[in-house]
Design an enzyme around this catalytic site. Structure first.
Site: not given
Length: 260
Positions: A90, A146, A210
């Protein structure tokens, strides 16, 4: 007179409460640190941008749209600061997108994520140790990151090493979508034979899906339920990194270094 802007770029979140507690909190600290710059927001996740538009009718810019808008409004000096944890996919996407606009401004500078240089890991470790419970032989603190297939995924193992270097060998770092995975976390936890209690925390800017589901959810395979099934007492602290002033200060410092 030169017009200056600060574009805070986040992966994004679909939860309004975590948006305010984490992303908006970082943005507010950035705005306070750079009063000469107009603060703007952009998200990098197309999925989250589409959800905001479809479910709430709210349009949030991605990086190209935000930079187009700033150019139209006459801004000539733009500082882009990500709120991402690591230099993963990202971040590289936003850096590439920003690069395409470099010639449209007199100055365009892009800051770096939370974990970039070697000292960043120790800085984050020290910041988090200010809010963690004291070390105890019968308790382990497990952070969930993550995770990614990107080579930057090594940041998580580095972060655990930094915690241990700072004297906190009770801390284990695992990921949802990378290595070390939850199986590796369980193996390392088993090595700590005296541990009876586990504290679960997200190692993410935002405590979103998450954290709420994979970490502390009601499903049988959530980290919380698996650990309880193994006989551990489990305490979940669903606080995103953006909620801590000590961590927000690290993002501000990265923006200062980029501007220098």
């Amino acid at each position: 007179m030169e017009q200056k802007a600060l574009l805070a770029v986040s992966f994004g979140t679909s939860y309004a409460d975590t948006l305010e507690k984490n992303i908006a909190a970082i943005e507010a600290d950035l705005a306070a640190a750079f009063p000469e710059r107009t603060l703007r927001r952009a998200f990098t996740s197309g999925m989250i941008l589409r959800r905001w538009k479809k479910e709430r009718g709210v349009e949030i810019d991605d990086v190209p749209a935000a930079l187009e808008r700033l150019e139209r409004e006459g801004y000539t000096d733009v500082l882009v600061q990500p709120t991402h944890v690591m230099n993963g996919e990202e971040y590289h996407k936003l850096a590439a997108q920003a690069e395409e606009y470099r010639d449209r401004f007199d100055r365009l500078t892009v800051g770096v994520p939370l974990l970039t240089a070697a000292e960043d890991y120790l800085d984050l470790g020290k910041a988090l140790m200010e809010i963690l419970p004291p070390r105890s032989e019968d308790r382990a603190v497990i952070y969930m990151g993550h995770g990614s297939e990107h080579q930057a995924n090594s940041a998580y193992a580095l972060m655990e090493y930094a915690f241990h270097d700072l004297g906190r060998r009770d801390i284990i770092v695992g990921t949802v979508e990378g290595y070390p995975d939850f199986a590796a976390v369980l193996r390392r936890l088993k090595e700590r034979r005296l541990v009876k209690e586990v504290e679960l925390r997200p190692l993410m800017t935002v405590a979103g899906d998450h954290a709420k589901n994979d970490l502390a959810g009601d499903e049988d395979d959530s980290w919380k339920n698996v650990l309880e099934g193994l006989g551990y007492r489990v305490n979940c602290v669903l606080t995103g990194l953006g909620e801590y002033p000590q961590v927000r200060a690290l993002f501000v410092e990265h923006a200062r270094q980029a501007q220098a």
